[in-house]
Motif scaffolding. Sequence first.
Motif, PDB file in Angstrom:
ATOM      1  N   GLN A 275      43.425  41.230  40.316  1.00  0.00           N
ATOM      2  CA  GLN A 275      44.382  40.286  40.866  1.00  0.00           C
ATOM      3  C   GLN A 275      43.664  39.040  41.367  1.00  0.00           C
ATOM      4  O   GLN A 275      42.630  39.147  42.017  1.00  0.00           O
ATOM      5  CB  GLN A 275      45.123  40.940  42.039  1.00  0.00           C
ATOM      6  N   VAL A 276      44.202  37.879  41.058  1.00  0.00           N
ATOM      7  CA  VAL A 276      43.737  36.674  41.737  1.00  0.00           C
ATOM      8  C   VAL A 276      44.891  36.110  42.555  1.00  0.00           C
ATOM      9  O   VAL A 276      46.019  36.024  42.077  1.00  0.00           O
ATOM     10  CB  VAL A 276      43.139  35.632  40.753  1.00  0.00           C
ATOM     11  N   VAL A 277      44.605  35.826  43.819  1.00  0.00           N
ATOM     12  CA  VAL A 277      45.585  35.226  44.718  1.00  0.00           C
ATOM     13  C   VAL A 277      45.132  33.787  44.963  1.00  0.00           C
ATOM     14  O   VAL A 277      44.078  33.553  45.553  1.00  0.00           O
ATOM     15  CB  VAL A 277      45.669  35.998  46.049  1.00  0.00           C
ATOM     16  N   LEU A 278      45.905  32.835  44.462  1.00  0.00           N
ATOM     17  CA  LEU A 278      45.547  31.431  44.613  1.00  0.00           C
ATOM     18  C   LEU A 278      46.175  30.900  45.896  1.00  0.00           C
ATOM     19  O   LEU A 278      47.324  31.204  46.207  1.00  0.00           O
ATOM     20  CB  LEU A 278      46.047  30.630  43.408  1.00  0.00           C
ATOM     21  N   VAL A 279      45.402  30.130  46.640  1.00  0.00           N
ATOM     22  CA  VAL A 279      45.872  29.663  47.942  1.00  0.00           C
ATOM     23  C   VAL A 279      45.586  28.168  48.077  1.00  0.00           C
ATOM     24  O   VAL A 279      44.441  27.744  47.892  1.00  0.00           O
ATOM     25  CB  VAL A 279      45.150  30.409  49.091  1.00  0.00           C
ATOM     26  N   ASP A 280      46.616  27.409  48.401  1.00  0.00           N
ATOM     27  CA  ASP A 280      46.415  25.976  48.633  1.00  0.00           C
ATOM     28  C   ASP A 280      45.993  25.784  50.080  1.00  0.00           C
ATOM     29  O   ASP A 280      46.762  25.304  50.917  1.00  0.00           O
ATOM     30  CB  ASP A 280      47.702  25.203  48.312  1.00  0.00           C
ATOM     31  N   VAL A 281      44.760  26.168  50.366  1.00  0.00           N
ATOM     32  CA  VAL A 281      44.261  26.090  51.743  1.00  0.00           C
ATOM     33  C   VAL A 281      44.229  24.631  52.212  1.00  0.00           C
ATOM     34  O   VAL A 281      44.626  24.321  53.340  1.00  0.00           O
ATOM     35  CB  VAL A 281      42.849  26.716  51.832  1.00  0.00           C
ATOM     36  N   LEU A 282      43.802  23.737  51.338  1.00  0.00           N
ATOM     37  CA  LEU A 282      43.709  22.322  51.727  1.00  0.00           C
ATOM     38  C   LEU A 282      45.077  21.773  52.121  1.00  0.00           C
ATOM     39  O   LEU A 282      45.207  21.064  53.116  1.00  0.00           O
ATOM     40  CB  LEU A 282      43.132  21.499  50.575  1.00  0.00           C
ATOM     41  N   GLY A 283      46.087  22.118  51.331  1.00  0.00           N
ATOM     42  CA  GLY A 283      47.441  21.649  51.620  1.00  0.00           C
ATOM     43  C   GLY A 283      47.895  22.116  52.993  1.00  0.00           C
ATOM     44  O   GLY A 283      48.490  21.354  53.765  1.00  0.00           O
ATOM     45  N   ALA A 284      47.626  23.374  53.327  1.00  0.00           N
ATOM     46  CA  ALA A 284      48.056  23.925  54.618  1.00  0.00           C
ATOM     47  C   ALA A 284      47.284  23.294  55.766  1.00  0.00           C
ATOM     48  O   ALA A 284      47.854  22.999  56.818  1.00  0.00           O
ATOM     49  CB  ALA A 284      47.894  25.438  54.631  1.00  0.00           C
ATOM     50  N   ILE A 285      45.984  23.053  55.557  1.00  0.00           N
ATOM     51  CA  ILE A 285      45.200  22.407  56.618  1.00  0.00           C
ATOM     52  C   ILE A 285      45.768  21.023  56.891  1.00  0.00           C
ATOM     53  O   ILE A 285      45.960  20.618  58.038  1.00  0.00           O
ATOM     54  CB  ILE A 285      43.719  22.284  56.208  1.00  0.00           C
ATOM     55  N   HIS A 286      46.088  20.336  55.809  1.00  0.00           N
ATOM     56  CA  HIS A 286      46.617  18.991  55.968  1.00  0.00           C
ATOM     57  C   HIS A 286      47.985  19.001  56.654  1.00  0.00           C
ATOM     58  O   HIS A 286      48.302  18.117  57.437  1.00  0.00           O
ATOM     59  CB  HIS A 286      46.707  18.298  54.607  1.00  0.00           C
ATOM     60  N   ALA A 287      48.802  20.021  56.360  1.00  0.00           N
ATOM     61  CA  ALA A 287      50.136  20.091  56.955  1.00  0.00           C
ATOM     62  C   ALA A 287      50.083  20.396  58.449  1.00  0.00           C
ATOM     63  O   ALA A 287      51.078  20.233  59.152  1.00  0.00           O
ATOM     64  CB  ALA A 287      51.000  21.125  56.226  1.00  0.00           C
ATOM     65  N   GLY A 288      48.945  20.874  58.945  1.00  0.00           N
ATOM     66  CA  GLY A 288      48.796  21.044  60.385  1.00  0.00           C
ATOM     67  C   GLY A 288      48.698  22.491  60.837  1.00  0.00           C
ATOM     68  O   GLY A 288      48.921  23.418  60.061  1.00  0.00           O
ATOM     69  N   PRO A 289      48.380  22.678  62.130  1.00  0.00           N
ATOM     70  CA  PRO A 289      48.102  24.020  62.661  1.00  0.00           C
ATOM     71  C   PRO A 289      49.244  25.018  62.472  1.00  0.00           C
ATOM     72  O   PRO A 289      48.988  26.186  62.175  1.00  0.00           O
ATOM     73  CB  PRO A 289      47.849  23.782  64.154  1.00  0.00           C
ATOM     74  N   ALA A 290      50.501  24.577  62.616  1.00  0.00           N
ATOM     75  CA  ALA A 290      51.607  25.535  62.489  1.00  0.00           C
ATOM     76  C   ALA A 290      51.676  26.065  61.061  1.00  0.00           C
ATOM     77  O   ALA A 290      51.865  27.266  60.830  1.00  0.00           O
ATOM     78  CB  ALA A 290      52.924  24.877  62.876  1.00  0.00           C
ATOM     79  N   ALA A 291      51.493  25.166  60.101  1.00  0.00           N
ATOM     80  CA  ALA A 291      51.534  25.574  58.694  1.00  0.00           C
ATOM     81  C   ALA A 291      50.370  26.505  58.373  1.00  0.00           C
ATOM     82  O   ALA A 291      50.509  27.478  57.632  1.00  0.00           O
ATOM     83  CB  ALA A 291      51.495  24.348  57.789  1.00  0.00           C
ATOM     84  N   LEU A 292      49.227  26.216  58.953  1.00  0.00           N
ATOM     85  CA  LEU A 292      48.057  27.046  58.676  1.00  0.00           C
ATOM     86  C   LEU A 292      48.233  28.441  59.267  1.00  0.00           C
ATOM     87  O   LEU A 292      47.917  29.454  58.640  1.00  0.00           O
ATOM     88  CB  LEU A 292      46.814  26.371  59.266  1.00  0.00           C
TER      89      LEU A 292
END
Length: 468
Positions: A275-292
């Motif tokens: 299984q590969v789980v792809l994660v848009d970590v950069l997008g969440a960091i940019h969206a802010g602490p609540a999103a992260l």
Amino acid sequence: GDIADGIVRRVEAVGDGVNEALFEPVIRLGVTGLSRAGKTVFITSLVANLMNRERMPGLVPAAEGRILSAYLQPQPDDHVPRFDYETHLAAMTGPNPHWPDSTRAVSELRLSFRIKPGGLLAGVRSPRTVHLDIVDYPGEWLLDLSLLDLDYESWCEVALGKARARDEARAFLSAMEAADAAESYEELKAQALSGAFTDYLISAREAGYSDCTPGRFLLPGELAGSPLLTFAPLPKPDKTPRASLWREFERRFEAYKSRVVKPFFRDHFARIDRQVVLVDVLGAIHAGPAALEDLRGAMAEILAAFKPGRNAFLASLILGRRVEKILFAATKADHLHQVQHKALTGITQALLREAKDRAEFSGAETRSMSIAALRATTEERLTHDGQTLDCVRGRLLDSGKAAAFYPGALPSDPTRLLKPARDGAETWLDADYGIMRFAPAEITLDPGEGPPHIRLDRAADFLIGDRL
Ligand code: GDP
């Protein structure tokens, strides 16, 4: 006589054919991630780069020259939509490159390899065939697993609790408060409530929240408009008479579990090997602490699906068989200069650590990586006001302008990001990241610029290299 011999030989030959097909190993690779994480781009680029392996030095069997050929074949499951590889590839590499349409539902693609055996017997054995069945499915559907543990009443409590903490839910919450769940059910009222609930989930997702279950409310596919997707959470009234709105929503919630969630896990999830789980970590960091923070919670939920015994229904499907390897890949790493990739991987690891510890994947090997399935940028070091900035250069999707951008910094210590300081003073990726929507332009590769992806070969090696 001759005829009988001939028949025996024919039968043996047919038998060999059957045996060969039966014993040809199959790897079922699941590719998931929340919407926009990069599944479609990943699969398209993976398949293209496995068919033409020049740019895959990190895939060991390819580097050893043991992959004689790789070719697409009809997939084994006739009833599952085929992953539209050719259309997606044409979008990304055609004359006017653009990003392909994203994953909306489950799809499948079979890539087969002719492999030259390695090791001591390499000279003696003849090449063998290995099939790679790639199964693409929305991560939102994995989040639905937690619904199986809940009845309608407890789900309402959880879902309303989440909604009350999110600004995006305001319109839904006032519609919900105006409704009376004890009143007799009327379809138009049901649709209005469920429409408001769906709108809230969609805007919460757009605002960067990850946990926006039920998954099919965001990606309904052919179920759009069906009663299975026409319900919403409500506070439980004192009385729940027959034919009340509450009773009807309760029935639909149960139907969603049995008609939507369970079949997905049975038909697709339970058969995955890798299984590969792809994660848009950069997008969440940019969206802010609540999103992260929300992403962290969603990842914990997603990981729980891989924990043996997490859920009695799932355990009964899987029957001891389990996913052998899980790769967590932070996608779109081409938004950062490589000097920041290590920090991104560190954050991805930290994001998953707690969830991983809780999931106790006995047997499953896990790894985190930062990747870009399709590099849309090249690297550039600029000096600005006497300061050196590690930038990336790409062509913007909207304006078509090519320029160098500095996305902003990531903390080298991930705990600073995951536990933001009380005063909330720290922000990350606060420079150009917000405008960095690059077109998938063909990059002309100068020597030393590396392949048109970032670590896709290493990802492939971790996921399937040992089986080739
Ligand atoms: P899906 O919803 O998981 O199928 O996501 P997609 O594969 O459609 O990717 C969503 C968007 O993310 C794309 O349209 C691109 O804008 C962006 N994206 C995905 N992969 C990459 C990548 O490797 N590099 C860059 N720069 N952008 C990417």
